[in-house]
Design a protein around this motif. Sequence first.
Motif, short mmCIF file in Angstrom:
data_model
loop_
_atom_site.label_atom_id
_atom_site.label_comp_id
_atom_site.label_asym_id
_atom_site.label_seq_id
_atom_site.Cartn_x
_atom_site.Cartn_y
_atom_site.Cartn_z
N ALA A 196 0.93 -1.64 0.13
CA ALA A 196 -0.09 -0.11 -0.03
C ALA A 196 0.90 1.23 -0.32
N ASP A 197 1.96 1.63 0.49
CA ASP A 197 3.15 2.37 -0.68
C ASP A 197 3.66 2.48 -1.41
N PRO A 198 3.25 3.25 -2.48
CA PRO A 198 3.68 3.02 -3.98
C PRO A 198 5.47 3.11 -3.98
N ARG A 199 5.45 3.77 -3.17
CA ARG A 199 7.13 4.15 -3.03
C ARG A 199 8.14 2.87 -2.89
N ARG A 200 7.32 1.98 -2.59
CA ARG A 200 8.52 0.13 -1.90
C ARG A 200 8.42 -0.54 -3.45
N MET A 201 7.72 0.08 -4.57
CA MET A 201 6.74 -1.50 -5.11
C MET A 201 8.23 -0.98 -6.10
N GLY A 202 8.72 -0.97 -5.91
CA GLY A 202 10.30 -1.19 -6.58
C GLY A 202 10.81 -1.89 -6.11
N GLU A 203 10.77 -2.80 -4.49
CA GLU A 203 10.82 -3.92 -4.14
C GLU A 203 10.44 -4.85 -4.73
N TRP A 204 9.31 -4.58 -5.38
CA TRP A 204 8.76 -6.20 -5.40
C TRP A 204 9.01 -6.14 -6.95
N SER A 205 8.19 -5.10 -7.76
CA SER A 205 7.98 -5.30 -9.27
C SER A 205 9.44 -5.56 -9.87
N PRO A 206 8.94 -6.47 -11.13
CA PRO A 206 10.42 -6.52 -11.78
C PRO A 206 10.61 -4.82 -12.95
N GLU A 207 9.30 -4.51 -12.69
CA GLU A 207 9.23 -3.26 -14.38
C GLU A 207 8.79 -2.01 -13.64
N VAL A 208 8.80 -1.71 -12.08
CA VAL A 208 8.23 -0.31 -11.43
C VAL A 208 9.79 -0.40 -11.01
N PHE A 209 10.44 0.56 -10.84
CA PHE A 209 11.37 0.79 -10.44
C PHE A 209 11.50 2.09 -9.22
N ALA A 210 11.23 2.82 -9.11
CA ALA A 210 10.68 4.47 -8.37
C ALA A 210 9.21 4.78 -8.67
N ALA A 211 9.20 5.10 -7.48
CA ALA A 211 7.46 6.02 -7.29
C ALA A 211 7.66 7.44 -6.40
N TRP A 212 7.16 8.12 -7.71
CA TRP A 212 7.14 9.52 -6.29
C TRP A 212 6.05 10.09 -5.89
N VAL A 213 5.58 10.00 -5.17
CA VAL A 213 4.10 10.36 -3.98
C VAL A 213 3.62 12.06 -3.55
#
Length: 179
Positions: free
Chosen positions: A25-42
């Motif tokens: 539930a924190d988009p800033r953590r998606m880079g930890e998990w996703s093979p496609e997302v590497f960062a998020a600016w919230v």
Amino acid sequence: MEREWVVEESVAIEAGTRAVYGAVADPRRMGEWSPEVFAAWVRGRAIRPGTRFVGFNRLGWRVWFTNCRVTVAVPGEAFAFRVSSFGVPVALWGYRIEDVGGEGGPRTRLTEYWEDLRRDTRGAGFVSLLGKVFTGVPAEERARINRAGMRATLGRIKGGLEAGPGTGPNTGGAGGAAV
């Protein structure tokens, strides 16, 4: 073969619903998990319905960003967001979190889902074309790519949460599979 408009994948995780929710539930953590997302600016600190964020993605040598808005944020239960491009709906992404009990401790089923919104809307053809140009993936193939990405993401979340705090793909711990 008919185009898939909705994809979902699930995994059982030996962790409580709150821990699982915290991981997704924190988009800033998606880079930890996703093979496609590497960062998020919230925009802002709190993650709640209406929160906007920009996701930065890559597939091979291609890099692009997505404009997103949180639509559901219910701790321990669900998290979802809509993706748009130039104001045109592109996709709905979300997670359902269910306590499925466990004899040795908490156990949670995490379901990740995606719905392609590029249909029956003004501009759908335009954002489908943009998607192909920026990602290299035709709209008709996006479901297949996303299914593989979901499996990798869920595996990484499971590995990170079951290994405990301070571990995961970006911490040198026992996280999920390498890309």
